[in-house]
Design an enzyme around this catalytic site. Structure first.
Site, mmCIF file in Angstrom:
data_model
loop_
_atom_site.group_PDB
_atom_site.id
_atom_site.type_symbol
_atom_site.label_atom_id
_atom_site.label_comp_id
_atom_site.label_asym_id
_atom_site.label_seq_id
_atom_site.Cartn_x
_atom_site.Cartn_y
_atom_site.Cartn_z
ATOM 1 N N SER A 175 -87.212 0.860 -14.828
ATOM 2 C CA SER A 175 -86.147 1.826 -14.618
ATOM 3 C C SER A 175 -86.700 3.017 -13.834
ATOM 4 C CB SER A 175 -85.539 2.241 -15.960
ATOM 5 O OG SER A 175 -84.211 2.682 -15.774
ATOM 6 N N LYS A 186 -78.445 -3.633 -18.693
ATOM 7 C CA LYS A 186 -78.967 -2.301 -19.026
ATOM 8 C C LYS A 186 -78.805 -2.067 -20.526
ATOM 9 C CE LYS A 186 -81.120 1.247 -17.455
ATOM 10 N NZ LYS A 186 -82.464 1.067 -16.905
#
Length: 585
Positions: free
Chosen positions: A386, A183
């Site tokens: 995402s 991430k």
């Protein structure tokens, strides 16, 4: 008092004048163009490609600043209609610097391939081909280049801006809590350079994307992928134009003044003996030509009705632009209540945003499926990562372009603290009184306590569990299987297809054809959402909010990504499903 009334009168006259300009331009753009025999369509590859038509920008109309936009929707509509128009002889690509996402480029080249399959020709010209222009122009039957021109074919690179050292210098800490090794959206605020995990994922997806593009160029130019890569490695932007012909990158070196006569010959208007006659063929602008057809390229006016919902930009709760859940959710609910709608396609082009807003949109789409039982598909554009993947994962079928960036299933939270700046550098101190031991909330003035950070981590972990459970439910996988490919990792469309995150590889056209097949119909019509007709007077009232970004974009264009990144830091909601937007060149 007289001066005040005079100012009001001048302002009113100015607004009426602006309205007249906008209305006149709208009227001009609404008129249909006449297409005669042996017409050559002209596509000016310049400006910025957007997914769909946009409302007119009054600020741009008044000042002439910024580039014009090209609607991908209109462009492909025009090409698909032109392929069956007997009046159209061919297409002329004038390549002067197009700004387009890689999946948009892929969709354009797919449409060009369909145009060529109809038996019509494509010609391209440029003084100097930039890489994106050349990828599109490679589909042309004849690639013309100025004798002193060049082809900038160099491969792909991704650049990420890192701000930690800057934040340290000014005394600001981006307090980050996240889930996901890959991430990397938070790394610019935590690190001074790229992590190994971020570098690995970028090397993989850039390599896959470039492989797709080189094979496409090679097939169009009758070369091998190895020769295309060899050409890119030879720095062709600095080679003599004659060598570019020898390498097979271009077909002929001509000055722009010669192109009209060449296209006249290709259109069948004269023989080679007439090349010294500089008269131009009958040119019609492709985008103007698209106005003849109301973007109905996907079907006829009868049959089933497909709702096409565009979800483009950052996912927020209530921002004016992007994907605001407070605007999009009611649209989806209305579609669910509309008995005339037979299926829904969500066109996603987003790197994500607010986790809360993503969940609200996901729930509205679930309501559509459960209430109606009608098919729900997703078509992914340049990005559907995402939060963009969050709102997509419940679809019956997901289509992605091979060059789409998707996945990035992870969660993070950022709470900025300027304690170092406010207390240590400026010398401002605070005092707080609260009724409860934990009554003092994290603020810009003070760093989080260990207990607050622990609570924030638990909040982020819960968000990640919810996200992965939504993906598992939508994709028919176990949560453990989802987590094995999650961790915030970004995948290119082809890889996402191979690991089960998407169902089909294809553009929006493929998704609509798939929906038609699902509905067992060949004739269908499209109803596009949301409405884009923003009133011109609303734009006038909103001009002040555009001035800062436009001033930077005009005077310091290279600094705009830095400005946007730092400016957005203070506006982020606590929980984010977002991938980092790298600059791919």
């Amino acid at each position: 008092m007289a001066a005040i009334w005079m100012s009001v009168l001048i302002m009113a006259v100015g607004i009426i004048f602006v309205a007249a300009i906008v209305i006149a331009k709208h009227a001009a753009s609404d008129s249909k163009v006449k297409v005669e025999d042996r017409t050559v369509l002209v596509l000016n590859l310049s400006g910025t490609v957007v997914d769909r038509d946009e409302s007119r920008d009054v600020f741009k109309e008044l000042t002439g600043q910024g580039e014009e936009t090209i609607s991908l929707e209109s462009l492909i509509c025009a090409l698909d209609h032109a392929s069956t128009d007997d009046h159209i002889a061919g297409l002329y690509l004038k390549c002067y610097g197009i700004d387009a996402g890689l999946a948009q480029v892929d969709a354009i080249t797919n449409a060009l391939m369909r145009f060529k399959e109809s038996g019509k020709w494509i010609a391209a010209y440029s003084d100097n081909y930039l890489q994106t222009d050349y990828i599109i122009a490679s589909l042309a039957d004849s690639i013309f280049l100025n004798p002193n021109g060049a082809v900038d074919l160099h491969g792909l690179q991704a650049t990420t801006l890192y701000f930690k050292d800057l934040l340290d210098k000014i005394g600001v800490e981006a307090q980050v809590v996240k889930v996901g090794t890959y991430k990397s959206a938070v790394e610019p605020f935590m690190l001074s350079g790229m992590s190994d995990a971020s570098r690995l994922q970028q090397e993989v997806y850039l390599g896959n994307i470039w492989s797709h593009l080189t094979h496409k160029i090679a097939a169009a130019r009758d070369l091998t992928a190895e020769k295309v890569n060899a050409a890119a490695d030879s720095l062709p932007a600095f080679l003599p134009a004659t060598e570019l012909v020898e390498m097979g990158l271009v077909d002929r070196l001509v000055y722009e003044r010669e192109v009209d006569a060449l296209l006249n010959v290709m259109a069948g208007n004269k023989s080679e003996r007439g090349l010294f006659d500089r008269s131009a063929p009958n040119y019609v602008d492709l985008i103007e030509y698209s106005g003849n057809f109301d973007n109905d390229r996907f079907g006829d006016s009868g049959g089933e009705t497909i709702a096409l919902v565009y979800a483009v930009g950052d996912i927020t709760e209530s921002d004016k632009g992007g994907i605001a859940s407070q605007r999009l959710v009611p649209i989806i609910l209305d579609i669910a209540d509309d008995e005339d709608i037979d299926g829904l396609i969500l066109r996603v082009n987003s790197g994500g945003g607010s986790a809360y807003a993503s969940e609200q949109i996901w729930d509205a789409l679930r309501y559509f499926k459960e209430k109606t039982g009608k098919p729900f598909f997703v078509s992914m554009g340049d990005y559907a990562a995402s939060g963009g993947y969050y709102i997509s994962c419940g679809a019956d079928k997901i289509y992605a372009d091979p060059l789409t960036l998707t996945g990035s299933i992870g969660i993070f939270g950022i709470i900025p603290s300027a304690q170092g700046l406010i207390n240590d550098k400026i010398g401002i101190h605070t005092g707080t009184v609260s009724t409860n031991p934990m009554g003092e909330q994290p603020t810009l003035f003070k760093n989080m306590t260990p207990r607050q950070r622990q609570a924030m981590q638990r909040y982020v972990d819960n968000g990640y569990e919810l996200f992965t459970s939504r993906v598992a439910e939508g994709r028919g996988l176990s949560v453990d299987s989802v987590k094995a490919i999650a961790e915030g990792r970004v995948w290119d469309g082809k890889s996402a297809f191979e690991i089960g995150l998407v169902d089909e590889l294809g553009d929006l056209n493929a998704a609509l054809e798939g929906m038609a097949s699902e509905l067992i119909t060949t004739g269908y019509k499209i109803k596009v959402y949301p409405d884009i007709d923003r009133k011109w007077w609303e734009q006038i009232l909103d001009l002040d909010s555009q001035l800062s970004e436009r001033a930077i974009a005009t005077r310091f264009p290279s600094a705009l990504p830095l400005y946007n990144s730092i400016e957005s830091l203070g506006r982020l909601s606590p929980l984010q499903c977002r991938m980092d937007y790298v600059i791919i060149q």
